[in-house]
Scaffold this active site. Sequence first.
Site, short mmCIF file in Angstrom:
data_model
loop_
_atom_site.label_atom_id
_atom_site.label_comp_id
_atom_site.label_asym_id
_atom_site.label_seq_id
_atom_site.Cartn_x
_atom_site.Cartn_y
_atom_site.Cartn_z
N TRP A 106 53.20 49.70 27.69
CA TRP A 106 54.57 49.98 27.28
C TRP A 106 54.98 51.40 27.60
O TRP A 106 56.13 51.66 27.95
CB TRP A 106 54.79 49.64 25.80
CG TRP A 106 54.54 48.18 25.57
CD1 TRP A 106 53.53 47.61 24.86
CD2 TRP A 106 55.29 47.07 26.12
NE1 TRP A 106 53.59 46.25 24.92
CE2 TRP A 106 54.66 45.89 25.69
CE3 TRP A 106 56.41 46.97 26.93
CZ2 TRP A 106 55.13 44.61 26.05
CZ3 TRP A 106 56.89 45.71 27.29
CH2 TRP A 106 56.24 44.55 26.84
N ASP A 176 58.55 55.30 20.70
CA ASP A 176 58.65 53.84 20.68
C ASP A 176 57.74 53.37 19.55
O ASP A 176 56.52 53.47 19.64
CB ASP A 176 58.19 53.27 22.03
CG ASP A 176 58.13 51.75 22.04
OD1 ASP A 176 58.47 51.12 21.01
OD2 ASP A 176 57.74 51.19 23.08
N LYS A 200 58.50 42.45 15.31
CA LYS A 200 57.09 42.48 14.88
C LYS A 200 57.00 42.71 13.36
O LYS A 200 56.52 41.86 12.63
CB LYS A 200 56.33 43.54 15.65
CG LYS A 200 56.35 43.24 17.16
CD LYS A 200 55.72 44.31 17.95
CE LYS A 200 56.12 44.30 19.41
NZ LYS A 200 55.75 43.09 20.14
C1 LIG Z 1 55.15 49.01 21.92
C2 LIG Z 1 56.14 48.11 22.58
N1 LIG Z 1 57.18 48.65 23.22
C3 LIG Z 1 58.11 47.89 23.82
C4 LIG Z 1 58.01 46.51 23.84
C5 LIG Z 1 59.07 45.70 24.54
O1 LIG Z 1 59.94 45.27 23.58
P1 LIG Z 1 61.18 44.31 23.86
O2 LIG Z 1 60.60 43.00 24.27
O3 LIG Z 1 61.86 44.29 22.53
O4 LIG Z 1 62.01 44.91 24.92
C6 LIG Z 1 56.95 45.89 23.18
C7 LIG Z 1 56.83 44.43 23.15
O5 LIG Z 1 55.87 43.85 22.72
C8 LIG Z 1 55.99 46.72 22.54
O6 LIG Z 1 54.94 46.18 21.90
#
Ligand SMILES: Cc1ncc(COP(=O)(O)O)c(C=O)c1O
Length: 365
Positions: A106, A176, A200
Site C-alpha cells: 500500500w 494511511d 476494516k
Molecule cells: C493499508 C491500506 N491502504 C489502502 C488500501 C486500499 O484501500 P481502498 O480499497 O479503500 O482504496 C488498503 C486496502 O486493503 C489498505 O489495507
Amino acid sequence: MTQTIQPVYNFNAGPSALPAAVLEKAQKELINFRGTGMSVMELSHRSKPYEEVHNQAIERLKKLYSIPENYEVLFIQGGASLQFSMVPINFLQTGKKAGYVMTGVWSEKAFAEAERLGDAYQVASTETDKHNRIPNLNELNYNEDDAYLHITTNNTIYGTQWKDYPDTGNVPLIADMSSDIMSKPIDVSKFALIYAGTQKNLGPSGVTVVIIRKDLLEKANPDNPTILKYATHAKNNSLYHTPPTFGIYMLGEVLGWIEECGGLEAVTQRNEEKAKLIYDVIDNSDGFYRGHAELESRSLMNITFRLADEALEKKFLAEAKDAGFVGLNGHRSVGGCRASAYNAVPVEACKALSEFMIQFQQNNH
Ligand SMILES: Cc1ncc(COP(=O)(O)O)c(C=O)c1O
C-alpha cells in the site's frame, strides 16, 4: 424446514467483520428509520434526520480520538486509493518533495501516485527484509523542508504495525490508517492528515474518513478540480455532493458500539488479548507456524504466518474453511496465511482459531 447454521468465524482482511449488535440494530431500523417511515438510505441527505446521523458520526469520531479543535473530520468517497492521489494533488507542489516510508504494497501504491504527480522520494524501505518490520524512527532521514512525510500505520498484507510515530516538527505527517484506525488511542496532534477507508474497523466499504489539520487546507493547491480539494469537503461539512449515507450511518453506529465497549482503551485491550491468543500458538509451535513479522513490529490487526510448505498451507486452509474459518488466506501477492482480527472480530473467534491451530499441528507434525 429449520436450517442449522454453522458458526462462521470471519477473519476477512476487508471488507471484514462488523459488530453483531450494530447489524442487529441496523436490521431493526431498516424499514422505518426512527419514525421517518422510510429507511436511512431513502432519506434526503439534506433532511434533518440524516443531518443528525451525519453529525453524530463526526462527533463520535472527534470524541473517541480526542481530535483537537484545529482539525476537520471529512467523509470522502473513492477509498484510500483516491487519497493516494488526492494527497499529492493537494500538497505536493512544484519546488517541494514528499517523503514516503515504504513498508509494503500500500505504501508502494501511494508512492507511485505521488511520483506520477510530483517529486516524491523514498525515505526508508523495508523491501529487502520482505517488509517484515517497521523502520526505526532514526532510519527516517527526510528533509526539513519537505511538503510532507507519508507513512502506512498498519501493513495489511505483511502484518506489521507502527507502535510509535515520528515527531516530524514542521513537516506535515500524513498517514494511511486504513487497517488500524480506531483500534487504539492515538495522539492526533502528531499528524497533519489521517485517512482510512471504513471497511476494516469502521463499517462497510464506501466511506473514507479524513482527519485534516485546518492550516493544511490553506496550503493546498487552489487550482485543483473542486471535488478533489479537501477545502471543498471541509467548507460543506462533507455535504458538497451526495455522501454515502448508509455507510455514514453504519460508521456512526460502529463508533457508538466502540463507545459502548468502553472506548478505545478497552478496544485496545481486547485487540491485544485477541492477537496474543494467535501469536502465542505461533510462538509455542516449535516452528510449525512461522510468523512473518519481526516481534516488535507485529500487527494486532493482521496476523501473518506460514507453514512448512505450500502443500501444508493448502491443507491448513482447506481444513480451516471446513471448520468455519473464513478469510485466512494470505493476500494473493504473498501467499501464506493471514488472520485479520479487527475490532469487531470477537475474542471467541480468535480463541477458536488458536485451538484449531493447535489441533492441526498435533494432527500434522
Ligand atoms: C493499508 C491500506 N491502504 C489502502 C488500501 C486500499 O484501500 P481502498 O480499497 O479503500 O482504496 C488498503 C486496502 O486493503 C489498505 O489495507
